[in-house]
Design an enzyme around this catalytic site. Structure first.
Site, mmCIF file in Angstrom:
data_model
loop_
_atom_site.group_PDB
_atom_site.id
_atom_site.type_symbol
_atom_site.label_atom_id
_atom_site.label_comp_id
_atom_site.label_asym_id
_atom_site.label_seq_id
_atom_site.Cartn_x
_atom_site.Cartn_y
_atom_site.Cartn_z
ATOM 1 C CG ASN A 1 -1.830 -0.705 1.219
ATOM 2 O OD1 ASN A 1 -2.051 -2.046 0.109
ATOM 3 N ND2 ASN A 1 -2.417 -1.301 2.507
ATOM 4 C CE1 TYR B 1 -4.920 -9.798 7.135
ATOM 5 C CE2 TYR B 1 -5.520 -9.929 9.793
ATOM 6 C CZ TYR B 1 -4.705 -9.147 8.677
ATOM 7 O OH TYR B 1 -4.912 -7.628 8.809
ATOM 8 C CG ASN C 1 0.352 -1.977 9.980
ATOM 9 O OD1 ASN C 1 -0.647 -1.925 10.746
ATOM 10 N ND2 ASN C 1 1.001 -1.058 8.869
ATOM 11 C CG LEU D 1 -3.005 12.422 18.017
ATOM 12 C CD1 LEU D 1 -2.967 13.545 17.953
ATOM 13 C CD2 LEU D 1 -2.669 11.300 18.687
ATOM 14 N N GLY D 2 -5.273 9.380 14.217
ATOM 15 C CA GLY D 2 -7.528 9.383 13.471
ATOM 16 C C GLY D 2 -8.039 11.181 12.973
ATOM 17 N N GLY E 1 -5.691 1.128 5.352
ATOM 18 C CA GLY E 1 -5.366 1.877 4.026
ATOM 19 C C GLY E 1 -5.019 2.754 4.434
ATOM 20 N N GLY F 1 -3.500 4.425 7.693
ATOM 21 C CA GLY F 1 -2.297 4.459 7.789
ATOM 22 C C GLY F 1 -1.591 4.604 6.780
ATOM 23 C CG ASP F 2 -1.105 0.944 5.019
ATOM 24 O OD1 ASP F 2 -0.359 0.558 6.281
ATOM 25 O OD2 ASP F 2 -1.455 0.097 4.917
#
Length: 315
Positions: A37, A103, A166, A226-227, A255, A257-258
């Protein structure tokens, strides 16, 4: 080469409709992986990027390689393994909440990545090395590969290692994450945890305390995500809060955060000051929120190129 990143990518299956997976009959095939990403986002922002990994020598592995290569990322260091498969995962869409993710990556080809798979010359070309804690958690050999990559970068003073913890609690317990990831972070120049991750890793509850923890252990720049509130950055000389970018209709948080990491790295490559680099990170992360899928919403440089002058930093 501007950036090299290393880690696992998997095939993602997303149901056509929201609700429990046991009632889902139709799925859309997509690509998912934190490091790829970041690589794709950086390539769209105009940077020369390489992605290093292992894939099963199967159609799903070829699908992943072709998608990432098609986005302009160098995949020359990807190894195809005849003995282990490409990993897959499923996303369960729950309206109004973060998706549930399941996963199936045990014994995947990527989990067998080792220090022997690291091409020293290739890693030494990059200005920035981007890594995540997911790779640490996959296997002991993956952890050794990541450490080898850091060692190569640290042997050259003009290279920077970026680490996004992460944390995946399905792979590491909180206790394991604190032990393993803080060990890695102390050898990284830039550390960028989320607020909740920072609390787990440091025991601190506020962004300032989290940043101080990593700075005291050797990092030069810490950015706490911090979103919706944006991010907090700190170095030994300066610190500050950077406001977030409002998003009216959030479709998928995976995605973001990436994208944030890619935006920050892009700003730093352009020698922007820290505030503006983090602002770009917030902007790229916000783009990801409005689209279903991990990387599909990332913008191209011409979409985010600022019209105002950006102050640069001297490092």
């Amino acid at each position: 080469m501007d950036v090299v990143t290393l880690g696992e990518s998997m095939v993602l299956f997303v149901p056509e409709f929201s609700g429990s997976l046991r009632y889902s009959e139709k799925f859309e095939r997509k690509l998912g992986g934190a490091e790829s990403n970041v690589a794709i986002a950086l390539a769209r922002l105009g940077h020369d990027v390489g992605w290093v990994s292992k894939l099963g020598n199967d159609d799903l592995g070829l699908y992943i390689r072709n998608i990432i290569r098609g986005e302009g990322v160098d995949t020359s260091q990807v190894i195809f393994d005849d003995n282990y498969p490409t990993g897959v995962f499923f996303k369960e869409i729950v309206n109004g909440r973060d998706p549930n993710v399941y996963y199936y990556r045990n014994n995947s080809a990527a989990s067998t990545l080792s220090h022997a798979d690291i091409d020293n010359t290739y890693f030494q070309q990059a200005k920035y090395l981007h890594l995540t804690g997911i790779t640490v958690a996959l296997s002991a050999s993956c952890k050794h590969a990541l450490k080898q990559a850091i060692k190569l970068a640290k042997n050259d003073n003009d290279k920077y290692v970026v680490f996004d913890p992460n944390i995946r609690l399905k792979l590491l317990s909180e206790k394991e994450a604190k032990r393993e990831l803080t060990e890695i972070a102390k050898d990284c120049d830039i550390v960028m945890p989320g607020l909740d991750e920072g609390k787990i890793l440091t025991g601190e509850n506020e962004p300032e305390g989290i940043a101080r923890f990593f700075l005291e252990r050797g990092s030069t720049l810490v950015i706490v995500k911090l979103g919706a509130d944006g991010a907090y950055f700190a170095t030994a000389e300066e610190n500050g809060f950077v406001p977030g970018v409002p998003v009216k209709n959030i479709i998928d948080t995976v995605g973001a955060g990436d994208g944030f990491a890619a935006g920050v790295i892009s700003g730093l490559l352009r020698e922007w000051n820290y505030f503006d680099a983090v602002s770009l990170g917030n902007k790229i992360g916000a783009y990801a929120l409005s689209v279903k899928g991990d990387f599909e919403g990332y913008p191209y440089w011409e979409e985010v190129n600022p019209k105002t002058n950006i102050k640069k930093i001297t490092r």
